[in-house]
Write a protein that holds these residues in place. Structure first.
Motif, PDB file in Angstrom:
ATOM      1  N   TYR A  34       0.762  -1.074   0.141  1.00  0.00           N
ATOM      2  CA  TYR A  34      -0.025   0.079   0.048  1.00  0.00           C
ATOM      3  C   TYR A  34       0.944   1.185  -0.001  1.00  0.00           C
ATOM      4  O   TYR A  34       0.652   2.229  -0.879  1.00  0.00           O
ATOM      5  CB  TYR A  34      -0.915   0.059   1.071  1.00  0.00           C
ATOM      6  CG  TYR A  34      -2.099  -1.090   1.194  1.00  0.00           C
ATOM      7  CD1 TYR A  34      -3.106  -0.910   0.311  1.00  0.00           C
ATOM      8  CD2 TYR A  34      -2.110  -2.267   1.817  1.00  0.00           C
ATOM      9  CE1 TYR A  34      -4.063  -2.014   0.217  1.00  0.00           C
ATOM     10  CE2 TYR A  34      -2.765  -3.070   1.911  1.00  0.00           C
ATOM     11  CZ  TYR A  34      -3.806  -3.009   0.853  1.00  0.00           C
ATOM     12  OH  TYR A  34      -4.660  -4.260   0.913  1.00  0.00           O
ATOM     13  N   VAL A  51      -6.645  -3.105  -6.816  1.00  0.00           N
ATOM     14  CA  VAL A  51      -6.173  -2.754  -5.344  1.00  0.00           C
ATOM     15  C   VAL A  51      -6.942  -3.706  -4.543  1.00  0.00           C
ATOM     16  O   VAL A  51      -8.063  -4.026  -4.723  1.00  0.00           O
ATOM     17  CB  VAL A  51      -6.410  -1.506  -4.901  1.00  0.00           C
ATOM     18  CG1 VAL A  51      -7.784  -0.750  -5.292  1.00  0.00           C
ATOM     19  CG2 VAL A  51      -6.006  -1.289  -3.427  1.00  0.00           C
ATOM     20  N   SER A  58      -6.201   1.820   3.441  1.00  0.00           N
ATOM     21  CA  SER A  58      -5.401   1.858   2.596  1.00  0.00           C
ATOM     22  C   SER A  58      -5.773   1.923   1.135  1.00  0.00           C
ATOM     23  O   SER A  58      -5.328   2.579   0.211  1.00  0.00           O
ATOM     24  CB  SER A  58      -4.260   1.056   2.760  1.00  0.00           C
ATOM     25  OG  SER A  58      -3.364   1.106   4.006  1.00  0.00           O
ATOM     26  N   ALA A  59      -6.685   0.843   0.860  1.00  0.00           N
ATOM     27  CA  ALA A  59      -7.218   0.737  -0.621  1.00  0.00           C
ATOM     28  C   ALA A  59      -8.044   1.946  -1.083  1.00  0.00           C
ATOM     29  O   ALA A  59      -7.939   2.417  -2.215  1.00  0.00           O
ATOM     30  CB  ALA A  59      -8.130  -0.538  -0.466  1.00  0.00           C
ATOM     31  N   ILE A  62      -5.584   4.354  -2.066  1.00  0.00           N
ATOM     32  CA  ILE A  62      -5.140   4.110  -3.341  1.00  0.00           C
ATOM     33  C   ILE A  62      -5.937   4.496  -4.501  1.00  0.00           C
ATOM     34  O   ILE A  62      -5.786   5.231  -5.613  1.00  0.00           O
ATOM     35  CB  ILE A  62      -4.833   2.645  -3.719  1.00  0.00           C
ATOM     36  CG1 ILE A  62      -3.855   2.106  -2.733  1.00  0.00           C
ATOM     37  CG2 ILE A  62      -4.575   2.235  -5.215  1.00  0.00           C
ATOM     38  CD1 ILE A  62      -2.502   2.739  -3.174  1.00  0.00           C
TER      39      ILE A  62
END
Length: 233
Positions: A34, A51, A58-59, A62
């Motif tokens: 990540y 992702v 965290s995804a 992204i």
């Protein structure tokens, strides 16, 4: 013409399967965790971003960074829990793969994702060109640079001083066979320390956008095909 995919996941099995599947559709894959994924999106351009939602916070970060890229990549989320799908699409994902991922599911979804990525590449195709460019920053500083490529939506430039992501800038340059300079406002979508950056145009007047579209079409080499052609394994 190489298409680039960023795969952000800690799942080794999913990473292996998706890397093979993407390679079959002509995608070069960069896999990472990540934190590195956020850095990669800030410094490079990708046609497709996958992702893993094993770490939802965290995804989502992204996907947020992918949404802000100069050329928005096609995004694919990897999910365990199907009940999260509405929120994932709301966060900007174009496609979803449910884990554990089967080869059939991966091939079907990635065929559609890579086809969309190729259509987006055609729409935002950039013509390689090297010209002097003047970059004006919001604080009034003028920076010299070299225009590297141009599309109807943005450009890449190598500046004499590093620029910063989200900075408001204006690029001024004169295209070949044109008597008058063109002035384009926008923001830095990505940048790296050596001075190379991507600019996304903002609020282009319709005549200017049409001029850029016509110029890009007239000066483009062979554009990528509409549909991906799987590579034989």
């Amino acid at each position: 013409m190489t298409f680039q995919a960023l795969l952000v996941s800690k799942d080794e099995q999913a990473t292996h399967l998706l890397t093979l599947a993407l390679a079959g559709f002509g995608m070069a894959v960069h896999s990472c965790g990540y934190p590195d994924g956020v850095c990669q999106l800030a410094e490079q351009k990708f046609d497709c971003v996958l992702v893993d939602y094993d770490d939802p916070h965290s995804a989502a970060l992204i996907l947020q960074n992918a949404e802000q890229a100069a050329i928005k990549p096609v995004t694919v989320a990897l999910l365990h829990d199907q009940s999260d799908v509405r929120g994932v699409f709301g966060a900007g994902a174009n496609f979803v793969l449910y884990k554990p991922i089967s080869e059939l599911q991966a091939e079907s979804t990635l065929r559609a994702a890579t086809a969309l990525a190729r259509r987006e590449r055609r729409r935002a195709f950039r013509v390689p060109v090297q010209l002097p460019v003047e970059i004006r920053t919001a604080n009034g500083t003028d920076i010299e640079g070299i225009l590297l490529d141009l599309s109807e939506d943005g450009l890449d430039v190598l500046s004499s001083q590093p620029l910063y992501r989200s900075a408001a800038i204006t690029a001024v340059f004169c295209l070949p066979d044109q008597e008058n300079s063109i002035e384009l406002r926008g923001e830095v979508a990505w940048a790296n320390p050596n001075g190379e950056c991507g600019m996304r145009f903002i609020d282009l007047p319709s005549p200017t956008r049409q001029f850029l579209k016509t110029w890009v079409q007239a000066n483009s080499p062979v554009l990528p095909p509409d549909e991906p052609e799987p590579v034989s394994q």
